[in-house]
Write a protein that holds these residues in place. Sequence first.
Motif, mmCIF file in Angstrom:
data_model
loop_
_atom_site.group_PDB
_atom_site.id
_atom_site.type_symbol
_atom_site.label_atom_id
_atom_site.label_comp_id
_atom_site.label_asym_id
_atom_site.label_seq_id
_atom_site.Cartn_x
_atom_site.Cartn_y
_atom_site.Cartn_z
ATOM 1 N N VAL A 1 0.858 -1.189 0.000
ATOM 2 C CA VAL A 1 0.000 0.000 0.000
ATOM 3 C C VAL A 1 0.889 1.233 0.000
ATOM 4 C CG1 VAL A 1 -1.634 1.294 1.437
ATOM 5 C CG2 VAL A 1 -1.819 -1.194 1.322
ATOM 6 N N ASP A 2 0.540 2.234 -0.809
ATOM 7 C CA ASP A 2 1.230 3.519 -0.702
ATOM 8 C C ASP A 2 0.664 4.225 0.536
ATOM 9 O OD1 ASP A 2 2.289 6.007 -0.831
ATOM 10 O OD2 ASP A 2 1.551 6.491 -2.852
ATOM 11 N N LEU A 3 1.379 4.085 1.645
ATOM 12 C CA LEU A 3 0.862 4.588 2.926
ATOM 13 C C LEU A 3 0.581 6.084 2.877
ATOM 14 C CD1 LEU A 3 3.203 2.613 5.387
ATOM 15 C CD2 LEU A 3 0.904 1.997 4.637
ATOM 16 N N ASN A 4 1.302 6.791 1.997
ATOM 17 C CA ASN A 4 1.120 8.254 1.893
ATOM 18 C C ASN A 4 -0.270 8.628 1.377
ATOM 19 O OD1 ASN A 4 3.839 8.939 2.653
ATOM 20 N ND2 ASN A 4 4.425 8.029 0.686
ATOM 21 N N ARG A 5 -0.970 7.672 0.772
ATOM 22 C CA ARG A 5 -2.297 8.003 0.236
ATOM 23 C C ARG A 5 -3.406 7.880 1.296
ATOM 24 N NH1 ARG A 5 -4.493 5.736 -5.024
ATOM 25 N NH2 ARG A 5 -5.826 7.548 -4.716
ATOM 26 N N LEU A 6 -3.095 7.271 2.418
ATOM 27 C CA LEU A 6 -4.127 7.064 3.437
ATOM 28 C C LEU A 6 -4.391 8.351 4.233
ATOM 29 C CD1 LEU A 6 -2.935 3.600 4.796
ATOM 30 C CD2 LEU A 6 -4.953 4.055 3.372
ATOM 31 N N GLY A 7 -5.656 8.545 4.609
ATOM 32 C CA GLY A 7 -5.988 9.693 5.456
ATOM 33 C C GLY A 7 -5.343 9.566 6.823
ATOM 34 N N ALA B 1 -21.228 9.794 9.262
ATOM 35 C CA ALA B 1 -19.774 9.749 9.449
ATOM 36 C C ALA B 1 -19.101 10.880 8.670
ATOM 37 C CB ALA B 1 -19.222 8.404 8.992
ATOM 38 N N HIS B 2 -17.967 11.358 9.210
ATOM 39 C CA HIS B 2 -17.168 12.378 8.519
ATOM 40 C C HIS B 2 -15.941 11.752 7.862
ATOM 41 C CE1 HIS B 2 -19.646 14.555 11.341
ATOM 42 N NE2 HIS B 2 -19.415 15.667 10.668
ATOM 43 N N ALA B 3 -15.577 10.572 8.359
ATOM 44 C CA ALA B 3 -14.467 9.783 7.801
ATOM 45 C C ALA B 3 -14.782 8.335 8.131
ATOM 46 C CB ALA B 3 -13.138 10.213 8.413
ATOM 47 N N VAL B 4 -13.982 7.412 7.570
ATOM 48 C CA VAL B 4 -14.254 5.982 7.812
ATOM 49 C C VAL B 4 -12.936 5.241 8.037
ATOM 50 C CG1 VAL B 4 -16.357 5.926 6.405
ATOM 51 C CG2 VAL B 4 -14.137 5.384 5.358
ATOM 52 N N SER B 5 -13.057 4.037 8.569
ATOM 53 C CA SER B 5 -11.896 3.152 8.699
ATOM 54 C C SER B 5 -12.187 1.840 7.976
ATOM 55 C CB SER B 5 -11.613 2.829 10.162
ATOM 56 O OG SER B 5 -10.856 3.841 10.758
ATOM 57 N N ILE B 6 -11.147 1.341 7.324
ATOM 58 C CA ILE B 6 -11.230 0.046 6.654
ATOM 59 C C ILE B 6 -10.553 -0.976 7.573
ATOM 60 C CG2 ILE B 6 -10.711 -1.226 4.529
ATOM 61 C CD1 ILE B 6 -12.352 1.494 4.207
ATOM 62 N N GLY B 7 -11.258 -2.049 7.921
ATOM 63 C CA GLY B 7 -10.716 -3.034 8.850
ATOM 64 C C GLY B 7 -10.488 -4.377 8.188
ATOM 65 N N THR B 8 -11.440 -5.285 8.381
ATOM 66 C CA THR B 8 -11.319 -6.665 7.907
ATOM 67 C C THR B 8 -11.034 -6.754 6.407
ATOM 68 O OG1 THR B 8 -12.738 -7.372 9.715
ATOM 69 C CG2 THR B 8 -12.566 -8.885 7.869
ATOM 70 N N ALA B 9 -11.502 -5.784 5.631
ATOM 71 C CA ALA B 9 -11.268 -5.813 4.167
ATOM 72 C C ALA B 9 -9.777 -5.888 3.846
ATOM 73 C CB ALA B 9 -11.899 -4.588 3.506
ATOM 74 N N SER B 10 -8.921 -5.331 4.712
ATOM 75 C CA SER B 10 -7.471 -5.389 4.448
ATOM 76 C C SER B 10 -6.923 -6.801 4.581
ATOM 77 C CB SER B 10 -6.701 -4.471 5.406
ATOM 78 O OG SER B 10 -7.072 -3.128 5.238
ATOM 79 N N TYR B 11 -7.662 -7.686 5.292
ATOM 80 C CA TYR B 11 -7.233 -9.088 5.385
ATOM 81 C C TYR B 11 -7.536 -9.832 4.090
ATOM 82 C CZ TYR B 11 -6.471 -8.848 10.423
ATOM 83 O OH TYR B 11 -6.000 -8.537 11.669
ATOM 84 N N PRO C 1 -4.749 -6.815 0.873
ATOM 85 C CA PRO C 1 -3.981 -5.858 1.683
ATOM 86 C C PRO C 1 -4.122 -4.412 1.212
ATOM 87 C CG PRO C 1 -2.533 -7.517 0.666
ATOM 88 C CD PRO C 1 -3.940 -7.909 0.347
ATOM 89 N N ASP C 2 -4.391 -4.221 -0.089
ATOM 90 C CA ASP C 2 -4.498 -2.854 -0.603
ATOM 91 C C ASP C 2 -5.966 -2.410 -0.759
ATOM 92 O OD1 ASP C 2 -5.168 -4.499 -2.658
ATOM 93 O OD2 ASP C 2 -3.970 -3.465 -4.182
ATOM 94 N N ALA C 3 -6.880 -3.062 -0.030
ATOM 95 C CA ALA C 3 -8.310 -2.716 -0.155
ATOM 96 C C ALA C 3 -8.563 -1.232 0.119
ATOM 97 C CB ALA C 3 -9.130 -3.566 0.817
ATOM 98 N N SER C 4 -7.837 -0.669 1.072
ATOM 99 C CA SER C 4 -8.084 0.742 1.449
ATOM 100 C C SER C 4 -7.872 1.686 0.265
ATOM 101 C CB SER C 4 -7.185 1.141 2.621
ATOM 102 O OG SER C 4 -5.861 0.713 2.383
ATOM 103 N N ILE C 5 -6.841 1.407 -0.537
ATOM 104 C CA ILE C 5 -6.539 2.293 -1.669
ATOM 105 C C ILE C 5 -7.578 2.108 -2.785
ATOM 106 C CG2 ILE C 5 -4.813 2.864 -3.441
ATOM 107 C CD1 ILE C 5 -4.096 3.692 -0.512
ATOM 108 N N ARG C 6 -7.980 0.846 -3.023
ATOM 109 C CA ARG C 6 -9.041 0.606 -4.021
ATOM 110 C C ARG C 6 -10.320 1.330 -3.599
ATOM 111 N NH1 ARG C 6 -13.109 -2.570 -3.379
ATOM 112 N NH2 ARG C 6 -12.099 -3.980 -1.895
ATOM 113 N N ILE C 7 -10.645 1.257 -2.310
ATOM 114 C CA ILE C 7 -11.864 1.899 -1.811
ATOM 115 C C ILE C 7 -11.759 3.417 -1.959
ATOM 116 C CG2 ILE C 7 -13.174 2.324 0.327
ATOM 117 C CD1 ILE C 7 -12.467 -0.660 1.088
#
Length: 318
Positions: free
Chosen positions: A44-50, A269-279, A282-288
């Motif tokens: 994951v490009d960690l720099n892209r995460l909020g 919600a004003h923001a969200v967290s991606i949890g189990t989808a990363s299992y 691993p890059d589910a957060s960036i696709r989302i």
Amino acid sequence: MESTSPSWNKAPDLRVQLGPLELKNPITVASGTFGYGLEYKNYVDLNRLGAIFVKGLTLKPRSGHPQQRIAETASGMLNCIGLQNVGIDEFIKDKLPKLRSYDTAVIANINGSTAEEYYEISDRLTQSDGVAALEVNVSCPNVKAGGMMFGTDPFLIETITSGIRKRTHLPVIVKLSPNVTDIGAMAIAACNGGADILSLINTLVGMAVDVRTWRPVLSNLTGGLSGPAIKPVALRCVYETARAVSVPIIGMGGICSGTDVVEFLLVGAHAVSIGTASYIHPDASIRILDELIRYMIENRIGHISEITRGLKHENPLP
Ligand SMILES: Cc1cc2nc3c(=O)[nH]c(=O)nc-3n(C[C@H](O)[C@H](O)[C@H](O)COP(=O)(O)O)c2cc1C
């Protein structure tokens, strides 16, 4: 849906202001499902995460519960990890300096068996460089002392939150449990204690049984249920919390797609967290994140705030 933004044909503005905490976008990764962030740097490009919410930290290192601590369920999973973590000293010495090199907010998830333990961890992190906010986990279902015991009692939620609030200048996020009758009452207690932001939901208490041995699958008997199976419960909890309090909310529970994110934003919600989808990926957060951007462009939405609390209903969000 009507467009209200004149800038729909440009790249949408993803920045979100959560009280004192500004994030570059509303997609964060949930505590306990993304290690200390560093484990994911090759995927994951960690720099892209909020923001990265790191694994729950305790004063001393913990090895967690014995195996078996994970069980797959229909559309989800149960876990009884039991807050395995390196402890606050090792986190500050080894993990935090490495995390500082990434352009994303690092949020520490803090846990204690007593109120004093929460306060001491809070002090240590407040004195360290590189922590953007504290997430107070009063909702872990997998520990005997502390955790959900605190998060199901409004008096204890308010006491711990105000104790931490008095000791830190960092934004304080309180993570709420869905294992209560009235989540709005818990949210009000956290806000009375001085919470800047609320995050929800933590996992729902569940069980799995092995019919060959007639024994529970998990070593701890019960575990926390997460994943798509809990999304409808999480949406209801976010909606009820948004009706009860006005502080910003970070929503989570089963999010797997950009349109799941939109559902959470609409209910408050004003923001969200991606949890189990990363299992699963691993890059589910960036696709989302990319799916959310596409949804905004297709629907001519210029800014996240145009979606938040937008649910159309005869009981509109205040
Ligand atoms: C294996 C695992 C470990 C977790 N550990 C923590 C933790 O240390 N602290 C915490 O606040 N939440 C923890 N959680 C809860 C998640 O942060 C999140 O609230 C929950 O899983 C719901 O989101 P999801 O359905 O997208 O996974 C954990 C969840 C899982 C699956």
